[in-house]
Write an enzyme that holds these catalytic residues in place. Structure first.
Site, mmCIF file in Angstrom:
data_model
loop_
_atom_site.group_PDB
_atom_site.id
_atom_site.type_symbol
_atom_site.label_atom_id
_atom_site.label_comp_id
_atom_site.label_asym_id
_atom_site.label_seq_id
_atom_site.Cartn_x
_atom_site.Cartn_y
_atom_site.Cartn_z
ATOM 1 N N GLY A 1 0.616 -1.216 0.032
ATOM 2 C CA GLY A 1 0.066 -0.069 -0.001
ATOM 3 C C GLY A 1 0.901 1.239 0.020
ATOM 4 O O GLY A 1 1.875 1.496 0.892
ATOM 5 N N GLN B 1 -6.028 -9.063 -2.456
ATOM 6 C CA GLN B 1 -5.796 -7.883 -1.104
ATOM 7 C C GLN B 1 -7.369 -7.785 -0.715
ATOM 8 O O GLN B 1 -7.563 -7.272 0.357
ATOM 9 C CB GLN B 1 -5.182 -6.825 -1.663
ATOM 10 C CG GLN B 1 -3.827 -6.665 -1.748
ATOM 11 C CD GLN B 1 -3.370 -7.053 -3.265
ATOM 12 O OE1 GLN B 1 -4.052 -7.931 -4.046
ATOM 13 N NE2 GLN B 1 -2.290 -6.681 -3.789
ATOM 14 N N ASP C 1 -1.280 4.629 -6.386
ATOM 15 C CA ASP C 1 -0.172 4.305 -5.870
ATOM 16 C C ASP C 1 0.703 5.370 -6.683
ATOM 17 O O ASP C 1 1.870 5.612 -6.242
ATOM 18 C CB ASP C 1 0.549 3.014 -6.639
ATOM 19 C CG ASP C 1 -0.263 1.780 -5.807
ATOM 20 O OD1 ASP C 1 -1.450 1.505 -5.968
ATOM 21 O OD2 ASP C 1 0.599 1.359 -4.722
ATOM 22 N N LYS D 1 -3.958 -0.678 -8.177
ATOM 23 C CA LYS D 1 -3.976 -2.085 -8.441
ATOM 24 C C LYS D 1 -4.590 -2.487 -9.785
ATOM 25 O O LYS D 1 -5.617 -1.858 -10.044
ATOM 26 C CB LYS D 1 -4.751 -2.971 -7.375
ATOM 27 C CG LYS D 1 -4.731 -4.123 -7.266
ATOM 28 C CD LYS D 1 -3.247 -4.986 -7.477
ATOM 29 C CE LYS D 1 -2.445 -4.415 -6.324
ATOM 30 N NZ LYS D 1 -1.152 -4.555 -6.704
#
Ligand SMILES: CSC[C@H]1O[C@H](OP(=O)(O)O)[C@H](O)[C@@H]1O
Length: 353
Positions: free
Chosen positions: A45, A201, A242, A253
């Site tokens: 993360g 996740q 991200d 993701k």
């Protein structure tokens, strides 16, 4: 269950590779162990990676002084920079890794006239500050995001992808922070959580977090998202990030881009929740964001056994890029960037940063 914590010169990292079956901590006493923990997603993360990297740099500084007590400040800084460049290699996409290392290195550089022991003490304080700041950043972002979503003036059904929760940060999460804020106001009906292949996740981490907080959550496979949007009254999609380029294109993701297309098709607003440290204004667009490619085994291992398939026949990008035109707004700790394009992001940073 802390994602990570600093304890007397060692970094304790909750090993997310074995969650939710096991809650075990990895003890990192060397920066190389932090690098390895980031690389295998024991800590993961974007914000959490940044905090871990900051403490990794502290471990490096302490080791340098321990192993070479007569180091001059110039020699220390040269070695410290070199560690930063190696630690940056742990994962390429989450810009918070690079941001945290750069923040510690540039701070150390400003102390070049100080004794090395003072420099090491200062970087340790700065790493603790980065962790403490993330707590407040999550809270502020969650408030802004919830305020924006409450304009829909009804209990909300949200779809999210991957895990952008407490396990991805040092606080209550980014996307899940907004979801927690809505729940606290009694305005959350249900969360649909994509399992998020290949590392799951969503199934392993997001579902665990939301159940622990008694937030209504339904787990779906990634290929159900379209049907859920069509039949389950999804009011909004909220995801983490991200790296966000200067024009608002957002790396997140793998699968996020597809979810944004589905949301657009169903007229569902698509939101990103991310701290300002996730913006990389040196990149004009998402085309410039480095996309991590991971080991083929993550994809070709099914029910514990690798499928007889050469690694060259497997594609495993860990992220994709959602065009800014698919994003209704970005929730940050300084407020909401609506229609996140180059002009709006530039104007926001000029007035808030
Ligand atoms: C709060 S940012 C979380 C962000 O990071 C995840 O990637 P990974 O699990 O590979 O570190 C995912 O992209 C999340 O949205």
């Amino acid at each position: 269950m802390d994602t990570l914590y600093w304890q007397k010169g060692s970094l304790q990292v909750l090993d997310q590779t074995v969650l939710p079956e096991k809650e075990v901590y990895r003890t990192c006493t060397a920066w190389q162990e932090v690098r390895d923990a980031i690389a295998v997603l024991a800590v993961r993360g974007a914000p959490a990676i940044g905090v871990a990297a900051a403490y990794g740099m502290v471990l490096a500084g302490k080791a340098l002084v321990r192993e070479r007590p007569s180091l001059t400040a110039a020699e220390f800084l040269q070695a410290f920079h070199a560690v930063g460049k190696q630690l940056e290699q742990a994962r390429p996409t989450a810009v918070n890794l690079h941001w945290a290392i750069a923040r510690l290195v540039s701070m150390a550089d400003t102390l070049s006239a100080q004794p090395v022991s003072c420099i090491v003490a200062a970087i340790e304080t700065e790493a603790c500050r980065i962790q403490a700041e993330d707590l407040e950043i999550n809270r502020a972002m969650s408030r802004f995001g919830a305020e924006e979503l409450l304009k829909q003036d009804k209990p909300l059904t949200i779809l999210t992808h991957c895990n952008a929760g407490a396990l991805a940060t040092a606080g209550i999460g980014t996307a899940l922070g907004v979801i927690r804020a809505l729940h606290a106001k009694g305005r959350l009906l249900r969360v649909y959580a994509d399992e998020t292949r290949p590392l799951l996740q969503g199934a392993r981490l997001t579902v665990t977090e939301l159940m622990a907080d008694h937030i209504p959550v339904t787990l779906i496979t990634d290929n159900m998202a379209a049907w859920v949007m069509k039949t389950k009254g999804v009011d909004a999609v909220i995801v983490g990030a991200d790296r966000i380029a200067a024009n608002g294109d957002t790396a997140n993701k793998i699968g996020t881009y597809g979810v944004s297309i589905l949301a657009k098709e169903h007229g569902i607003p698509f939101y990103v929740a991310a701290p300002l440290s996730t913006f990389d204004l040196t990149l004009a667009s998402g085309a410039d964001i480095p996309i991590e490619e991971r080991n083929a085994d993550e994809v070709r291992t099914v029910r514990g056994t690798p499928i007889a398939l050469p690694a060259t026949a497997v594609f495993n990008p860990a992220f994709d890029v959602t065009p800014h035109t698919h994003i209704q707004a970005v929730f940050t700790e300084k407020g909401v960037i609506r229609t996140p394009d180059t002009a709006h992001i530039d104007s926001f940073f000029r007035s808030h940063h």
